[in-house]
Motif scaffolding. Structure first.
Motif, short mmCIF file in Angstrom:
data_model
loop_
_atom_site.label_atom_id
_atom_site.label_comp_id
_atom_site.label_asym_id
_atom_site.label_seq_id
_atom_site.Cartn_x
_atom_site.Cartn_y
_atom_site.Cartn_z
N SER A 15 0.84 -1.19 0.00
CA SER A 15 0.00 0.00 0.00
C SER A 15 0.88 1.24 0.00
N MET A 35 -2.89 11.03 -6.58
CA MET A 35 -3.86 9.95 -6.35
C MET A 35 -4.02 9.08 -7.58
N GLN A 38 -0.80 7.09 -8.01
CA GLN A 38 -0.73 6.08 -6.95
C GLN A 38 -1.59 4.87 -7.28
N HIS A 39 -2.80 5.13 -7.76
CA HIS A 39 -3.70 4.03 -8.10
C HIS A 39 -3.14 3.21 -9.27
N HIS A 42 -0.07 1.00 -8.15
CA HIS A 42 -0.32 -0.19 -7.33
C HIS A 42 -1.36 -1.14 -7.91
N GLU A 43 -2.32 -0.61 -8.66
CA GLU A 43 -3.40 -1.46 -9.16
C GLU A 43 -3.24 -1.87 -10.61
N THR A 46 -6.07 0.64 -15.74
CA THR A 46 -7.43 0.95 -15.27
C THR A 46 -8.10 1.87 -16.29
N ASP A 50 -13.14 3.79 -14.04
CA ASP A 50 -12.78 3.10 -12.80
C ASP A 50 -11.84 3.95 -11.95
N LEU A 51 -10.96 4.72 -12.60
CA LEU A 51 -10.10 5.64 -11.87
C LEU A 51 -10.92 6.69 -11.12
N ALA A 54 -12.46 5.01 -8.12
CA ALA A 54 -11.49 4.64 -7.10
C ALA A 54 -10.95 5.85 -6.34
N THR A 55 -10.82 6.98 -7.04
CA THR A 55 -10.23 8.18 -6.42
C THR A 55 -11.28 9.19 -5.94
#
Length: 383
Positions: A15, A35, A38-39, A42-43, A46, A50-51, A54-55
């Motif tokens: 994380s 943000m 970062q997504h 790690h993920e 996308t 979806d981003l 998620a944010t």
């Protein structure tokens, strides 16, 4: 084929570090950019929709940010996302983690400096080492500069910054308040090297950097303590996903806690510090010429002392993990087991239940990996 699919990391990414400062209006765009990165970091790939979910950013904001990041070369489109039902397939976007590189330098050993050129996901592309030859003060700074230049020249992609893990008390700006063994006092090391290299440079305590490396690349708990054992003893803390600095940027100085009354003199001038027992040279001297059973008893005794030192820290912070970083032949056995048993004996079950006391995952690369995290966080808001 996309760079995202060809440059994947062999390590599971943990994380990201959580922001602790209030986001001011003028920082909103940078915060949102971080943000999104970062997504993606790690993920993985996308869709824009979806981003946005998620944010919690609007789709318009996300689309605008993606356009900017694509123009900067940090993000690319990777084709359509199929199998999501009726309607127009969404286009996946991914971070170009192998299109940029980071130079990392490990100064934790006082005899040799180690360096690497790393991808954004922590994979070493180039490795180098250089003997220190007893250099200290300004001579050592000049040697670090030359070493970093060699690494930058060896990079195969644009370098976004240089990260350095060094011993000593070092603040958030990369100023070394004191590092006695290096003869550095009030030295703005990050600023000096950034000016000379023409690149952003981040400098932090090597134990703190080790904690960052294990957290981001090693899959460690979001509340952990890394104890580094080498020429000296240090510790780095991450609590609830945030690096702990302390009032004077000296959080984690466990090596200079007095653990034995009237013990041996320490380099700091006091007697009986943990470092006089637990440092790698002192451990090796303590078990030299002993048979296996005698060596086990000596290491277990040091482990109990370490556990006694760790217990109040683990209890106060309710840590999930304590990681030992250093020579496995000394640490991973009687010493580690005795330390863990002592922490459990000296803390409430609610504190020690599930506590893991293990060896660090990244071994010799832990400081290099953490130095890369310093650069990721400073330059991209990613960790």
């Amino acid at each position: 084929m996309s760079s995202m699919t060809t440059g994947g990391s062999r390590r599971a990414l943990g994380s990201g570090l959580r922001a602790t400062a209030k986001v001011l209006p003028e920082h909103t765009r940078a915060h949102n950019r971080a943000m999104v990165l970062q997504h993606l970091f790690h993920e993985g790939p996308t869709s824009r929709a979806d981003l946005a979910r998620a944010t919690s950013l609007t789709r318009v904001t996300v689309s605008d940010l993606i356009n900017v990041l694509m123009a900067e070369g940090l993000v690319e489109e990777l084709g359509v996302q199929r199998g999501r039902g009726v309607g127009k397939p969404a286009i996946l976007v991914g971070m170009r983690t192998d299109a940029f590189q980071i130079v990392a330098v490990d100064l934790s050993d006082d005899t040799v400096m180690r360096g690497a050129v790393l991808t954004l996901t922590g994979e070493a592309v180039v490795r180098r080492s250089l003997a220190v030859d007893d250099r200290t003060g300004d001579e050592l700074v000049a040697l670090i500069e030359r070493f970093a230049r060699r690494l930058v020249a060896a990079a195969t992609q644009p370098v976004i910054g240089v990260g350095i893990g060094a011993p000593g008390v070092i603040d958030g700006s990369g100023r070394v308040h004191e590092a006695p063994n290096r003869k550095w006092v009030d030295l703005p090391l990050a600023a000096i090297l950034s000016d000379r290299l023409g690149l952003p440079v981040q400098v932090a305590n090597d134990a703190d950097v080790a904690a960052l490396g294990e957290y981001t690349y090693g899959g460690a708990s979001d509340s952990l303590l890394v104890v580094t054992v080498g020429q000296g003893v240090g510790a780095g803390l991450v609590v609830d996903g945030s690096r702990v600095y302390g009032t004077n940027s000296a959080a984690g100085e466990l090596g200079h806690v007095t653990v034995v009354d009237d013990g041996e003199e320490c380099a700091c001038g006091r007697r009986g510090c943990l470092e006089t027992l637990l440092s790698a040279p002192n451990l090796r001297r303590a078990v030299e010429n002993l048979d296996a059973d005698e060596a086990t008893m000596v290491l277990a005794r040091v482990g109990r002392i370490l556990g006694t030192t760790l217990a109040p820290v683990v209890s106060a912070l309710n840590l999930g993990e304590v990681l030992l970083c250093g020579p496995a032949d000394l640490l991973d056995g009687a010493l580690r087991e005795a330390a863990h048993a002592t922490v459990v004996e000296r803390t409430m079950p609610a504190v020690s239940a599930g506590l893991r006391l293990r060896m660090a995952t990244l071994d010799d690369d832990v400081v290099l990996a953490g130095a890369a995290v310093l650069v990721l966080g400073a330059q991209l808001g990613v960790s």
